[in-house]
Design a protein around this motif. Structure first.
Motif, PDB file in Angstrom:
ATOM      1  N   ILE A  14       0.876  -1.156   0.000  1.00 29.53           N
ATOM      2  CA  ILE A  14       0.000   0.000   0.000  1.00 29.53           C
ATOM      3  C   ILE A  14       0.921   1.215   0.000  1.00 29.53           C
ATOM      4  N   VAL A  15       0.766   2.063  -1.011  1.00 31.02           N
ATOM      5  CA  VAL A  15       1.637   3.225  -1.181  1.00 31.02           C
ATOM      6  C   VAL A  15       0.872   4.488  -0.807  1.00 31.02           C
ATOM      7  N   SER A  16       1.523   5.353  -0.045  1.00 31.07           N
ATOM      8  CA  SER A  16       0.926   6.625   0.371  1.00 31.07           C
ATOM      9  C   SER A  16       1.888   7.766   0.057  1.00 31.07           C
ATOM     10  N   ARG A  17       1.314   8.958  -0.102  1.00 30.98           N
ATOM     11  CA  ARG A  17       2.092  10.161  -0.417  1.00 30.98           C
ATOM     12  C   ARG A  17       1.701  11.268   0.551  1.00 30.98           C
ATOM     13  N   TYR A  18       2.706  11.959   1.101  1.00 26.27           N
ATOM     14  CA  TYR A  18       2.478  13.042   2.047  1.00 26.27           C
ATOM     15  C   TYR A  18       3.331  14.236   1.639  1.00 26.27           C
ATOM     16  N   GLU A  19       2.731  15.408   1.630  1.00 22.19           N
ATOM     17  CA  GLU A  19       3.474  16.629   1.332  1.00 22.19           C
ATOM     18  C   GLU A  19       3.864  17.295   2.638  1.00 22.19           C
ATOM     19  N   LEU A  20       5.126  17.606   2.761  1.00 25.42           N
ATOM     20  CA  LEU A  20       5.648  18.262   3.954  1.00 25.42           C
ATOM     21  C   LEU A  20       6.077  19.663   3.558  1.00 25.42           C
ATOM     22  N   ASN A  21       5.111  20.518   3.348  1.00 26.19           N
ATOM     23  CA  ASN A  21       5.378  21.874   2.875  1.00 26.19           C
ATOM     24  C   ASN A  21       5.900  22.756   3.997  1.00 26.19           C
ATOM     25  N   ASN A  22       6.985  23.440   3.709  1.00 27.20           N
ATOM     26  CA  ASN A  22       7.595  24.377   4.662  1.00 27.20           C
ATOM     27  C   ASN A  22       7.825  23.754   6.035  1.00 27.20           C
ATOM     28  N   ASN A  23       8.086  22.486   6.079  1.00 27.64           N
ATOM     29  CA  ASN A  23       8.286  21.829   7.360  1.00 27.64           C
ATOM     30  C   ASN A  23       9.605  21.068   7.342  1.00 27.64           C
TER      31      ASN A  23
END
Length: 184
Positions: free
Chosen positions: A116-125
């Protein structure tokens, strides 16, 4: 993941009829100077958490077990069956997960090597910590217990060692011998 499954099947020294493993992979890609994208891929009952700014904990790779309705339904449609504890069986062979690597016999029970593949955006962090661990850790410790260790001012190596030590102690409980400790 699929290549690992095929390689295990081709390698005659790997007993794929009665063995297998879980896997969590985290890939962090810097998309620009301040933004990152995190991808996770997981099979089995290992998992990962993401700690943002020392306080916000997110589960980023969940266990693949029959507690997930789509996973349970796939097993029910296959040649496998489940016991009351949520273990998946094909004949006498049983495991505690619905996805794994290397379990050739369990394919007929609906146990897949596809993550199971997931994607997370870590903007300005830039202040984040990722902890990927086996069920030996996350069955014994709650996310907040792991988080408490991760935010303490220690090195990554010391934090990893402390997570493992606390999980081992939790597994042992009142037992004096180490026969009860899961893989950590």
């Amino acid at each position: 993941f699929l290549q690992a499954q095929l390689d295990a099947r081709r390698d005659t020294s790997v007993p794929t009829g009665r063995s297998g493993t879980t896997c969590v992979v985290c890939v962090l890609i810097q998309s620009n100077e301040s933004d990152f994208v995190l991808y996770t891929a997981a099979v089995g009952d290992s998992r990962a958490i993401l700690l943002l700014d020392g306080t916000n904990v997110q589960q980023i790779a969940a266990k693949t077990t029959v507690k997930v309705s789509s996973e349970r339904e796939r097993i029910q449609r296959s040649e496998g069956h489940m016991d009351g504890s949520g273990n998946v069986f094909y004949g006498p062979v049983g495991i505690a997960m619905t996805r794994s690597l290397g379990n050739a016999v369990m394919l007929r029970a609906g146990v897949l090597p596809i993550p199971i593949v997931s994607r997370y955006e870590l903007n300005n962090n830039r202040n984040f910590t990722i902890c990927a661990a086996t069920d030996g850790v996350f069955d014994a410790l709650k996310d907040d217990q792991v988080t408490r260790i991760l935010v303490s001012p220690t090195s990554v190596t010391d934090a990893a060692r402390q997570v493992c030590e606390e999980a081992k102690l939790a597994w042992l409980g009142d037992f004096l011998i180490e026969t009860k400790v899961d893989d950590i």
